[in-house]
Design an enzyme around this catalytic site. Structure first.
Site, PDB file in Angstrom:
ATOM      1  N   ARG A   1      55.937  -9.771  36.212  1.00 57.97           N
ATOM      2  CA  ARG A   1      54.615  -9.891  35.587  1.00 57.97           C
ATOM      3  C   ARG A   1      53.728 -10.964  36.219  1.00 57.97           C
ATOM      4  NH1 ARG A   1      58.108  -8.591  31.271  1.00 57.97           N
ATOM      5  NH2 ARG A   1      57.380  -6.774  30.112  1.00 57.97           N
TER       6      ARG A   1
ATOM      7  N   TYR B   1      52.538 -25.521  33.442  1.00 54.78           N
ATOM      8  CA  TYR B   1      51.072 -25.559  33.406  1.00 54.78           C
ATOM      9  C   TYR B   1      50.505 -25.899  32.032  1.00 54.78           C
ATOM     10  CZ  TYR B   1      52.179 -20.622  32.297  1.00 54.78           C
ATOM     11  OH  TYR B   1      52.718 -19.470  31.772  1.00 54.78           O
TER      12      TYR B   1
ATOM     13  N   GLY C   1      67.911 -11.634  24.632  1.00 61.24           N
ATOM     14  CA  GLY C   1      68.538 -10.473  25.254  1.00 61.24           C
ATOM     15  C   GLY C   1      68.381 -10.411  26.760  1.00 61.24           C
TER      16      GLY C   1
ATOM     17  N   SER D   1      40.976  -8.216  26.949  1.00 60.99           N
ATOM     18  CA  SER D   1      40.493  -7.679  25.671  1.00 60.99           C
ATOM     19  C   SER D   1      41.006  -8.572  24.537  1.00 60.99           C
ATOM     20  CB  SER D   1      41.031  -6.259  25.473  1.00 60.99           C
ATOM     21  OG  SER D   1      42.429  -6.304  25.285  1.00 60.99           O
TER      22      SER D   1
ATOM     23  N   ILE E   1      61.691 -19.559  37.820  1.00 65.89           N
ATOM     24  CA  ILE E   1      63.124 -19.206  37.866  1.00 65.89           C
ATOM     25  C   ILE E   1      63.171 -17.683  37.883  1.00 65.89           C
ATOM     26  CG2 ILE E   1      65.321 -19.286  36.626  1.00 65.89           C
ATOM     27  CD1 ILE E   1      64.319 -21.867  35.249  1.00 65.89           C
TER      28      ILE E   1
HETATM   29  C1  HXC Z   1      45.305  -7.240  31.127  1.00 63.15           C
HETATM   30  C2  HXC Z   1      46.868  -6.471  29.611  1.00 63.15           C
HETATM   31  C3  HXC Z   1      47.877  -6.523  30.600  1.00 63.15           C
HETATM   32  C4  HXC Z   1      47.502  -6.953  31.912  1.00 63.15           C
HETATM   33  C5  HXC Z   1      48.754  -5.810  28.761  1.00 63.15           C
HETATM   34  N1  HXC Z   1      47.455  -6.026  28.500  1.00 63.15           N
HETATM   35  N2  HXC Z   1      49.028  -6.104  30.035  1.00 63.15           N
HETATM   36  N3  HXC Z   1      45.598  -6.830  29.861  1.00 63.15           N
HETATM   37  N4  HXC Z   1      46.211  -7.302  32.128  1.00 63.15           N
HETATM   38  N5  HXC Z   1      48.394  -7.026  32.910  1.00 63.15           N
HETATM   39  C6  HXC Z   1      46.758  -5.800  27.244  1.00 63.15           C
HETATM   40  C7  HXC Z   1      46.854  -4.335  26.818  1.00 63.15           C
HETATM   41  O1  HXC Z   1      45.825  -3.569  27.436  1.00 63.15           O
HETATM   42  C8  HXC Z   1      46.628  -4.430  25.312  1.00 63.15           C
HETATM   43  O2  HXC Z   1      45.251  -4.619  25.042  1.00 63.15           O
HETATM   44  C9  HXC Z   1      47.330  -5.749  24.967  1.00 63.15           C
HETATM   45  O3  HXC Z   1      47.406  -6.503  26.185  1.00 63.15           O
HETATM   46  C10 HXC Z   1      48.710  -5.552  24.433  1.00 63.15           C
HETATM   47  O4  HXC Z   1      49.427  -4.762  25.383  1.00 63.15           O
HETATM   48  P1  HXC Z   1      50.669  -3.873  24.968  1.00 63.15           P
HETATM   49  O5  HXC Z   1      51.279  -3.346  26.200  1.00 63.15           O
HETATM   50  O6  HXC Z   1      50.278  -2.912  23.891  1.00 63.15           O
HETATM   51  O7  HXC Z   1      51.539  -5.007  24.254  1.00 63.15           O
HETATM   52  P2  HXC Z   1      53.048  -5.167  24.037  1.00 63.15           P
HETATM   53  O8  HXC Z   1      53.771  -3.858  24.187  1.00 63.15           O
HETATM   54  O9  HXC Z   1      53.214  -5.906  22.771  1.00 63.15           O
HETATM   55  O10 HXC Z   1      53.509  -6.081  25.278  1.00 63.15           O
HETATM   56  C11 HXC Z   1      53.217  -7.451  25.327  1.00 63.15           C
HETATM   57  C12 HXC Z   1      52.980  -7.897  26.763  1.00 63.15           C
HETATM   58  C13 HXC Z   1      54.144  -7.426  27.673  1.00 63.15           C
HETATM   59  C14 HXC Z   1      52.843  -9.431  26.738  1.00 63.15           C
HETATM   60  C15 HXC Z   1      51.694  -7.294  27.280  1.00 63.15           C
HETATM   61  O11 HXC Z   1      53.946  -7.887  29.007  1.00 63.15           O
HETATM   62  C16 HXC Z   1      55.494  -7.884  27.196  1.00 63.15           C
HETATM   63  O12 HXC Z   1      56.124  -7.196  26.375  1.00 63.15           O
HETATM   64  N6  HXC Z   1      55.982  -9.043  27.646  1.00 63.15           N
HETATM   65  C17 HXC Z   1      57.262  -9.623  27.190  1.00 63.15           C
HETATM   66  C18 HXC Z   1      58.032 -10.289  28.282  1.00 63.15           C
HETATM   67  C19 HXC Z   1      57.232 -11.202  29.195  1.00 63.15           C
HETATM   68  O13 HXC Z   1      56.021 -11.149  29.277  1.00 63.15           O
HETATM   69  N7  HXC Z   1      57.980 -12.023  29.937  1.00 63.15           N
HETATM   70  C20 HXC Z   1      57.382 -12.942  30.922  1.00 63.15           C
HETATM   71  C21 HXC Z   1      57.460 -14.319  30.467  1.00 63.15           C
HETATM   72  S1  HXC Z   1      57.149 -15.362  31.870  1.00 63.15           S
HETATM   73  P3  HXC Z   1      44.447  -3.661  24.011  1.00 63.15           P
HETATM   74  O14 HXC Z   1      43.046  -4.102  24.147  1.00 63.15           O
HETATM   75  O15 HXC Z   1      44.702  -2.266  24.482  1.00 63.15           O
HETATM   76  O16 HXC Z   1      45.034  -3.953  22.677  1.00 63.15           O
HETATM   77  C22 HXC Z   1      56.276 -16.693  31.358  1.00 63.15           C
HETATM   78  C23 HXC Z   1      56.082 -17.877  32.260  1.00 63.15           C
HETATM   79  C24 HXC Z   1      56.111 -17.558  33.697  1.00 63.15           C
HETATM   80  O17 HXC Z   1      55.841 -16.745  30.272  1.00 63.15           O
HETATM   81  C25 HXC Z   1      55.803 -18.776  34.523  1.00 63.15           C
HETATM   82  C26 HXC Z   1      56.296 -18.612  35.930  1.00 63.15           C
HETATM   83  C27 HXC Z   1      56.148 -19.840  36.726  1.00 63.15           C
HETATM   84  P1  NAP Z   2      61.869 -12.493  29.872  1.00 68.61           P
HETATM   85  O1  NAP Z   2      63.204 -12.070  30.360  1.00 68.61           O
HETATM   86  O2  NAP Z   2      60.764 -11.523  29.922  1.00 68.61           O
HETATM   87  O3  NAP Z   2      62.075 -13.030  28.396  1.00 68.61           O
HETATM   88  C1  NAP Z   2      61.184 -12.850  27.346  1.00 68.61           C
HETATM   89  C2  NAP Z   2      61.956 -12.404  26.137  1.00 68.61           C
HETATM   90  O4  NAP Z   2      61.108 -12.470  24.986  1.00 68.61           O
HETATM   91  C3  NAP Z   2      62.473 -10.962  26.231  1.00 68.61           C
HETATM   92  O5  NAP Z   2      63.836 -10.935  25.898  1.00 68.61           O
HETATM   93  C4  NAP Z   2      61.660 -10.220  25.184  1.00 68.61           C
HETATM   94  O6  NAP Z   2      62.441  -9.182  24.592  1.00 68.61           O
HETATM   95  C5  NAP Z   2      61.337 -11.326  24.199  1.00 68.61           C
HETATM   96  N1  NAP Z   2      60.136 -11.053  23.417  1.00 68.61           N
HETATM   97  C6  NAP Z   2      58.906 -10.752  23.887  1.00 68.61           C
HETATM   98  N2  NAP Z   2      58.070 -10.511  22.870  1.00 68.61           N
HETATM   99  C7  NAP Z   2      58.787 -10.701  21.735  1.00 68.61           C
HETATM  100  C8  NAP Z   2      58.463 -10.599  20.365  1.00 68.61           C
HETATM  101  N3  NAP Z   2      57.243 -10.276  19.956  1.00 68.61           N
HETATM  102  N4  NAP Z   2      59.447 -10.840  19.455  1.00 68.61           N
HETATM  103  C9  NAP Z   2      60.704 -11.169  19.863  1.00 68.61           C
HETATM  104  N5  NAP Z   2      61.051 -11.281  21.151  1.00 68.61           N
HETATM  105  C10 NAP Z   2      60.100 -11.045  22.076  1.00 68.61           C
HETATM  106  O7  NAP Z   2      61.364 -13.771  30.665  1.00 68.61           O
HETATM  107  P2  NAP Z   2      62.062 -15.170  30.980  1.00 68.61           P
HETATM  108  O8  NAP Z   2      61.691 -15.535  32.355  1.00 68.61           O
HETATM  109  O9  NAP Z   2      63.479 -15.143  30.588  1.00 68.61           O
HETATM  110  O10 NAP Z   2      61.260 -16.153  30.010  1.00 68.61           O
HETATM  111  C11 NAP Z   2      61.899 -16.883  28.995  1.00 68.61           C
HETATM  112  C12 NAP Z   2      61.057 -18.090  28.625  1.00 68.61           C
HETATM  113  O11 NAP Z   2      60.917 -18.956  29.736  1.00 68.61           O
HETATM  114  C13 NAP Z   2      59.646 -17.757  28.177  1.00 68.61           C
HETATM  115  O12 NAP Z   2      59.267 -18.643  27.137  1.00 68.61           O
HETATM  116  C14 NAP Z   2      58.823 -18.048  29.402  1.00 68.61           C
HETATM  117  O13 NAP Z   2      57.489 -18.353  29.087  1.00 68.61           O
HETATM  118  C15 NAP Z   2      59.562 -19.265  29.933  1.00 68.61           C
HETATM  119  N6  NAP Z   2      59.342 -19.554  31.348  1.00 68.61           N
HETATM  120  C16 NAP Z   2      59.896 -18.754  32.301  1.00 68.61           C
HETATM  121  C17 NAP Z   2      59.720 -19.081  33.628  1.00 68.61           C
HETATM  122  C18 NAP Z   2      60.335 -18.261  34.727  1.00 68.61           C
HETATM  123  O14 NAP Z   2      59.998 -18.477  35.890  1.00 68.61           O
HETATM  124  N7  NAP Z   2      61.247 -17.355  34.426  1.00 68.61           N
HETATM  125  C19 NAP Z   2      58.946 -20.187  33.985  1.00 68.61           C
HETATM  126  C20 NAP Z   2      58.376 -20.964  32.983  1.00 68.61           C
HETATM  127  C21 NAP Z   2      58.596 -20.639  31.668  1.00 68.61           C
HETATM  128  P3  NAP Z   2      61.747  -7.852  24.000  1.00 68.61           P
HETATM  129  O15 NAP Z   2      60.788  -7.386  25.027  1.00 68.61           O
HETATM  130  O16 NAP Z   2      62.909  -6.930  23.766  1.00 68.61           O
HETATM  131  O17 NAP Z   2      61.105  -8.267  22.716  1.00 68.61           O
END
Ligand code: HXC
Ligand code: NAP
Length: 282
Positions: free
Chosen positions: A198, A146, A18, A104, A190
């Site tokens: 984040r 990484y 999405g 945690s 990207i």
């Molecule tokens: C420390 C944290 C935290 C933070 C959350 N937590 N954020 N701890 N620092 N910044 C802890 C919370 O306190 C909680 O712990 C637990 O993690 C779960 O948090 P929730 O908010 O309840 O979880 P949830 O709603 O399921 O959200 C999951 C999430 C959130 C991972 C924390 O960020 C998310 O929904 N992310 C989805 C999209 C995403 O992250 N996209 C980025 C991908 S980029 P407790 O102890 O209270 O249970 C990537 C590569 C990038 O992967 C590379 C770039 C080069």
């Molecule tokens: P993003 O937009 O945050 O994408 C993450 C997606 O995962 C969201 O659509 C989110 O939707 C979904 N998701 C998270 N938790 C989920 C769950 N429990 N069940 C189902 N869906 C879930 O970030 P992005 O940059 O596009 O990242 C995409 C991929 O690329 C990831 O694997 C990331 O690690 C990788 N990556 C990204 C970068 C970059 O620089 N962008 C670099 C290296 C690798 P919901 O929150 O609605 O669930």
């Protein structure tokens, strides 16, 4: 870049489709003739994306939390009730920067649950069905540069992505003789809202990331989507068990002993280092 029928009638599920890179891949796959399913936790986000992309082809939405095996099995059952998938893209992820000693158990579980267990759940759900019916299948997982070396401050993600790459390489061998292909892409940074908000939540961090990249730019969603389209297409059928890095050379910039010299030494320094002309003929 490709013929418009490259993925004609291929049925593809993109987890996390999405937003961000998943949405970009969905768009490209639709343009290339695929039938696309996108899943994620937020139904409204999926619906919005489907509405935006529906003019390009057939796109279906399924709300699903990939951490739950039951939810994944229900999603895959519902897709299979129409017809089997041909391609799975494990793209969903969770990540944030934090000092590791402050994490945690819930924080660890959250990221490992999405990235590692989510990928396992979806891969197993599709893989078992493909093997049972002798249907060919392709899995593409989105890793990170990484994964093989680890990274400070994103340790739950690094641990999980390393597991995803191990899964990719292991099953490429175990399932390779039964028509299933496993590959991954390791992208460098990207810009997407989900990732950059984040893991680069400060403009200074973006500058740092640009500075350490030989091309001095970030990757684009389109570049990622094109590589993904190539890797899932039948034309790349002999590529199995590979993790393709796509980062403008950033990873190698860090590896070379002398890679930083180009930034430190000025023109006059290079001139001073050059051997002086001796006047000898040979
Ligand atoms: C420390 C944290 C935290 C933070 C959350 N937590 N954020 N701890 N620092 N910044 C802890 C919370 O306190 C909680 O712990 C637990 O993690 C779960 O948090 P929730 O908010 O309840 O979880 P949830 O709603 O399921 O959200 C999951 C999430 C959130 C991972 C924390 O960020 C998310 O929904 N992310 C989805 C999209 C995403 O992250 N996209 C980025 C991908 S980029 P407790 O102890 O209270 O249970 C990537 C590569 C990038 O992967 C590379 C770039 C080069
Ligand atoms: P993003 O937009 O945050 O994408 C993450 C997606 O995962 C969201 O659509 C989110 O939707 C979904 N998701 C998270 N938790 C989920 C769950 N429990 N069940 C189902 N869906 C879930 O970030 P992005 O940059 O596009 O990242 C995409 C991929 O690329 C990831 O694997 C990331 O690690 C990788 N990556 C990204 C970068 C970059 O620089 N962008 C670099 C290296 C690798 P919901 O929150 O609605 O669930």
């Amino acid at each position: 870049m490709f013929t418009p029928d490259l993925l004609k009638n291929k049925r593809i599920l993109i987890t996390g489709g999405g937003t961000g890179l998943g949405k970009g891949m969905a768009e490209r796959f639709l343009e290339l003739g695929a039938i696309v399913h996108i899943c994620g936790r937020r139904e409204e986000v999926l619906e919005q994306t489907a509405a935006e992309l529906s003019a390009k082809g057939t796109i279906h939405t399924i709300p699903c939390d990939v951490r739950s095996l039951d939810a994944v099995e229900a999603m895959i059952d519902s897709i299979w009730s129409e017809a089997p998938l041909d391609i799975l893209v494990n793209n969903a992820a969770g990540n944030f920067i934090a000092r590791t000693e402050e994490l945690s158990p819930g924080a660890w579980n959250s990221v490992i649950g999405i990235v590692l267990m989510g990928t396992l759940n979806c891969t197993m759900a599709c893989g078992r069905r493909w093997l049972a019916s002798e249907h060919k299948g392709t899995v593409l997982s989105i890793s990170a540069t990484y994964a093989p070396v680890g990274s400070a401050y994103v340790v739950p993600s690094a641990v999980s992505k390393a597991g995803v790459e191990a899964l990719t390489r292991s099953l490429a061998v175990e399932w390779g003789n039964r028509g299933i292909r496993m590959n991954a892409i390791a992208p460098g940074p990207i810009p997407t809202q989900g990732a950059f908000s984040r893991v680069l939540p400060h403009p200074g961090l973006e500058t740092l990331a640009l500075d350490r990249n030989p091309q001095h730019r970030f990757g684009t969603v389109e570049e990622l989507a094109n590589l993904a389209a190539f890797l899932v297409s039948d034309g790349s059928g002999y590529i199995n068990g590979e993790v393709i890095r796509m980062d403008g050379g950033e990873f190698l910039q860090g590896a070379g002993e002398f890679s930083n010299l180009g930034r430190v030494l000025k023109e006059e320094d290079w001139q001073a280092i050059k051997p002086k002309k001796s006047g000898r003929k040979s």
